[in-house]
Design a protein around this motif. Structure first.
Motif, PDB file in Angstrom:
ATOM      1  N   SER A 179       0.827  -1.207   0.000  1.00  0.00           N
ATOM      2  CA  SER A 179       0.000   0.000   0.000  1.00  0.00           C
ATOM      3  C   SER A 179       0.862   1.258   0.000  1.00  0.00           C
ATOM      4  O   SER A 179       0.518   2.245  -0.651  1.00  0.00           O
ATOM      5  CB  SER A 179      -0.933   0.003   1.205  1.00  0.00           C
ATOM      6  N   ARG A 180       1.973   1.232   0.719  1.00  0.00           N
ATOM      7  CA  ARG A 180       2.859   2.393   0.722  1.00  0.00           C
ATOM      8  C   ARG A 180       3.469   2.616  -0.651  1.00  0.00           C
ATOM      9  O   ARG A 180       3.642   3.751  -1.087  1.00  0.00           O
ATOM     10  CB  ARG A 180       3.962   2.218   1.747  1.00  0.00           C
ATOM     11  N   TYR A 220       0.634   4.137  -2.874  1.00  0.00           N
ATOM     12  CA  TYR A 220       0.380   5.538  -2.546  1.00  0.00           C
ATOM     13  C   TYR A 220       1.549   6.420  -2.958  1.00  0.00           C
ATOM     14  O   TYR A 220       1.348   7.526  -3.469  1.00  0.00           O
ATOM     15  CB  TYR A 220       0.126   5.702  -1.053  1.00  0.00           C
TER      16      TYR A 220
END
Length: 143
Positions: free
Chosen positions: A20-21, A24
């Motif tokens: 997810s990092r 993003y």
């Protein structure tokens, strides 16, 4: 007792790689590139060419110079204000708030870093040692 007893849950905090990092971060990267491209098009392409492409509503060209200038001035002022606030919050050496009492935890500062993987214990650094290490003075006057 564990954290679940108190209604708290452990969260994974840390800079480790997670999908997810990465997603993003990539979206923020693409957004930054897109904003920069729109800025360059707005600042350098002549208005008749923009009008022929159907792009008719743009801010004045003055803001192409003014916005980066204002942002750089704001960053410079924020650094100066931060330094001034730090200087204002430091108590003088002869202040009542820098008195040492019996609860002071002093340990000798180890010069060799043989245990670099361990986090050092919390301890109070005497003002003389601090001044010697930071300001390269032999000692500080406590009067």
């Amino acid at each position: 007792m564990d954290l679940k007893h108190w209604g708290m849950h452990k969260t994974r905090a840390g800079p480790g790689p997670e999908p997810s990092r990465g997603i993003y971060g990539f979206v923020v990267y693409l957004g930054g590139i897109l904003c920069f491209v729109v800025y360059v098009v707005w600042a350098y392409i002549p208005p008749p060419l923009l009008y022929s492409l159907g792009l008719t509503y743009w801010p004045q060209r003055y803001w192409a110079i003014a916005i980066p200038f204002y942002l750089s001035c704001a960053a410079l002022v924020s650094f100066i204000v931060l330094a001034a606030l730090n200087l204002l919050t430091v108590v003088p050496i002869n202040s009542i708030h820098s008195i040492q009492d019996s609860a002071l935890i002093q340990e000798h500062i180890i010069e060799d870093n043989s245990e670099q993987s361990n986090i050092p214990k919390i301890k109070d650094i005497p003002i003389d040692v601090y001044c010697k290490n930071v300001y390269t003075l032999a000692s500080c006057d406590r009067t």
